[in-house]
Design a protein around this motif. Sequence first.
Motif, PDB file in Angstrom:
ATOM      1  N   VAL A  23      -9.274   9.928   1.069  1.00 38.58           N
ATOM      2  CA  VAL A  23      -9.431  10.223   2.505  1.00 38.58           C
ATOM      3  C   VAL A  23      -8.530  11.414   2.874  1.00 38.58           C
ATOM      4  N   TYR A  24      -7.312  11.411   2.338  1.00 43.11           N
ATOM      5  CA  TYR A  24      -6.366  12.505   2.587  1.00 43.11           C
ATOM      6  C   TYR A  24      -6.933  13.810   2.016  1.00 43.11           C
ATOM      7  N   ASP A  25      -7.480  13.729   0.804  1.00 45.66           N
ATOM      8  CA  ASP A  25      -8.095  14.899   0.167  1.00 45.66           C
ATOM      9  C   ASP A  25      -9.205  15.457   1.058  1.00 45.66           C
ATOM     10  N   ALA A  57      -0.432  18.752   8.812  1.00 47.26           N
ATOM     11  CA  ALA A  57       0.982  18.929   9.185  1.00 47.26           C
ATOM     12  C   ALA A  57       1.891  18.304   8.133  1.00 47.26           C
ATOM     13  N   ASN A  58       1.438  17.195   7.550  1.00 45.83           N
ATOM     14  CA  ASN A  58       2.235  16.543   6.511  1.00 45.83           C
ATOM     15  C   ASN A  58       2.348  17.441   5.279  1.00 45.83           C
ATOM     16  N   ARG A  59       1.211  17.980   4.867  1.00 39.93           N
ATOM     17  CA  ARG A  59       1.199  18.837   3.675  1.00 39.93           C
ATOM     18  C   ARG A  59       2.056  20.094   3.903  1.00 39.93           C
ATOM     19  N   GLU A  60       1.944  20.642   5.122  1.00 36.02           N
ATOM     20  CA  GLU A  60       2.732  21.847   5.436  1.00 36.02           C
ATOM     21  C   GLU A  60       4.228  21.520   5.460  1.00 36.02           C
ATOM     22  N   LEU A  80       6.693  11.503  -5.634  1.00 36.16           N
ATOM     23  CA  LEU A  80       6.150  10.137  -5.666  1.00 36.16           C
ATOM     24  C   LEU A  80       5.043   9.994  -4.620  1.00 36.16           C
ATOM     25  N   GLY A  81       3.871   9.527  -5.052  1.00 35.11           N
ATOM     26  CA  GLY A  81       2.717   9.495  -4.153  1.00 35.11           C
ATOM     27  C   GLY A  81       2.233  10.913  -3.941  1.00 35.11           C
ATOM     28  N   SER A  82       2.060  11.610  -5.074  1.00 37.80           N
ATOM     29  CA  SER A  82       1.821  13.065  -5.024  1.00 37.80           C
ATOM     30  C   SER A  82       0.422  13.426  -4.566  1.00 37.80           C
ATOM     31  N   VAL A 106       3.794  11.570  -9.591  1.00 32.57           N
ATOM     32  CA  VAL A 106       3.537  10.140  -9.769  1.00 32.57           C
ATOM     33  C   VAL A 106       2.608   9.676  -8.649  1.00 32.57           C
ATOM     34  N   ASP A 107       1.548   8.978  -9.025  1.00 31.18           N
ATOM     35  CA  ASP A 107       0.670   8.410  -7.997  1.00 31.18           C
ATOM     36  C   ASP A 107       0.049   7.131  -8.543  1.00 31.18           C
ATOM     37  N   ILE A 108      -0.310   6.245  -7.628  1.00 25.26           N
ATOM     38  CA  ILE A 108      -0.930   4.982  -8.017  1.00 25.26           C
ATOM     39  C   ILE A 108      -2.437   5.149  -8.219  1.00 25.26           C
ATOM     40  N   ASP A 132       3.335   2.789  -9.564  1.00 29.08           N
ATOM     41  CA  ASP A 132       3.491   2.320  -8.190  1.00 29.08           C
ATOM     42  C   ASP A 132       4.921   2.639  -7.732  1.00 29.08           C
ATOM     43  N   VAL A 133       5.060   3.317  -6.613  1.00 27.27           N
ATOM     44  CA  VAL A 133       6.389   3.698  -6.133  1.00 27.27           C
ATOM     45  C   VAL A 133       7.277   2.466  -5.906  1.00 27.27           C
ATOM     46  N   ARG A 134       6.637   1.313  -5.714  1.00 30.22           N
ATOM     47  CA  ARG A 134       7.423   0.089  -5.498  1.00 30.22           C
ATOM     48  C   ARG A 134       8.127  -0.348  -6.779  1.00 30.22           C
TER      49      ARG A 134
HETATM   50  C1  LIG Z   1      -1.203  10.818   2.137  1.00 29.24           C
HETATM   51  S1  LIG Z   1      -1.137  11.068   0.405  1.00 29.24           S
HETATM   52  C2  LIG Z   1       0.284  12.134   0.295  1.00 29.24           C
HETATM   53  C3  LIG Z   1       0.174  13.141  -0.813  1.00 29.24           C
HETATM   54  C4  LIG Z   1       1.349  14.098  -0.914  1.00 29.24           C
HETATM   55  N1  LIG Z   1       2.595  13.401  -1.172  1.00 29.24           N
HETATM   56  C5  LIG Z   1       1.489  14.910   0.351  1.00 29.24           C
HETATM   57  O1  LIG Z   1       2.412  14.618   1.130  1.00 29.24           O
HETATM   58  O2  LIG Z   1       0.704  15.804   0.590  1.00 29.24           O
HETATM   59  C6  LIG Z   1      -0.461   9.529  -0.142  1.00 29.24           C
HETATM   60  C7  LIG Z   1      -0.557   9.288  -1.626  1.00 29.24           C
HETATM   61  O3  LIG Z   1       0.262   8.149  -1.931  1.00 29.24           O
HETATM   62  C8  LIG Z   1      -0.407   7.409  -2.935  1.00 29.24           C
HETATM   63  N2  LIG Z   1       0.112   6.029  -2.903  1.00 29.24           N
HETATM   64  C9  LIG Z   1      -0.144   5.046  -2.009  1.00 29.24           C
HETATM   65  N3  LIG Z   1       0.542   3.935  -2.314  1.00 29.24           N
HETATM   66  C10 LIG Z   1       1.254   4.224  -3.432  1.00 29.24           C
HETATM   67  C11 LIG Z   1       2.157   3.490  -4.240  1.00 29.24           C
HETATM   68  N4  LIG Z   1       2.456   2.216  -3.953  1.00 29.24           N
HETATM   69  N5  LIG Z   1       2.692   4.094  -5.320  1.00 29.24           N
HETATM   70  C12 LIG Z   1       2.387   5.380  -5.637  1.00 29.24           C
HETATM   71  N6  LIG Z   1       1.538   6.133  -4.903  1.00 29.24           N
HETATM   72  C13 LIG Z   1       0.977   5.569  -3.821  1.00 29.24           C
HETATM   73  C14 LIG Z   1      -1.877   7.521  -2.598  1.00 29.24           C
HETATM   74  O4  LIG Z   1      -2.667   7.248  -3.724  1.00 29.24           O
HETATM   75  C15 LIG Z   1      -1.946   8.968  -2.124  1.00 29.24           C
HETATM   76  O5  LIG Z   1      -2.278   9.814  -3.187  1.00 29.24           O
END
Ligand SMILES: C[S@@+](CC[C@H](N)C(=O)[O-])C[C@H]1O[C@@H](n2cnc3c(N)ncnc32)[C@H](O)[C@@H]1O
Length: 270
Positions: A23-25, A57-60, A80-82, A106-108, A132-134
Amino acid sequence: MTTQRPEWIPSDVDTDVPSAARVYDYFLGGAHNFAVDRALAAQIASITPGIGETMRANREFLRRAVRFLVGAGIRQFLDLGSGIPTVGNVHQIAQQIAPDAVVVYVDIDPIAVAHSKAILAGNDRTAVLQADVRDCAKILASPEVRGMLDFTAPMAVLLAGVLHFVPDSDDLPSIVAGLRDALAPGSYMVISNATSEGQPPEIIEAQKLSARTSTEIVLRSKADLLEQFRGLTLVEPGLVYLPLWRPDSPAAVGEDPEQAAAFGGVARKD
Ligand SMILES: C[S@@+](CC[C@H](N)C(=O)[O-])C[C@H]1O[C@@H](n2cnc3c(N)ncnc32)[C@H](O)[C@@H]1O
């Protein structure tokens, strides 16, 4: 709803369930999303029309933060959550200024990881890990992280737009503390997180729609987010609505920065 299955989709991905990464993509103008993701995006946008702007705005914010960090001498990044790679990924921003910068993504999400691996093949200053970032202990001990990052030297941990996928029941403060404690002095942490603070009531309706993905969004207050920076020193201008964090120009802030519906900040471990 079923979709034609392009060959780049990993076999374990259910293309009938929307994903936060896709969805973000979609909102960023990327091509790695499916009909279910676009349908959910359209539904969210019909409730909160500014949502695409929030994502951009988040990406910027992330890009400005990375430029700031490279300027501050940081050459190692743990992202993390890239997300699904788009133009202007962390390694591109960082390596443009400092070619010796290294980045571990790192991404889930399996699609985010598969695409990151495809794009980064041949770049020996990057690594990609599905995790998982957790589970930060597993991430920190992984061969990808240990092989690329030196924990005796400063680095930046990037948590942009990801902690709002971690529910309060997962003890967010201890996850962040686990990362912070692993860092050498002089390291930085970057956090951005969606908020309902200063937002119209529709934001709650939009938040509820995120429960259709496997990762429901948690909107957090500024006070809650400030807690995550405990033990660190926020750099100027502190934790602010995303467009207000070191904007490239006054015009880039826009008239209503709070409409970004998310806070961002960068802090240093002294
Ligand atoms: C909104 S995107 C943000 C991408 C990038 N960090 C940015 O700011 O542009 C959130 C990302 O976090 C990942 N994500 C969600 N829960 C996660 C988790 N528990 N561990 C790792 N990644 C996770 C999602 O798969 C998604 O790719």
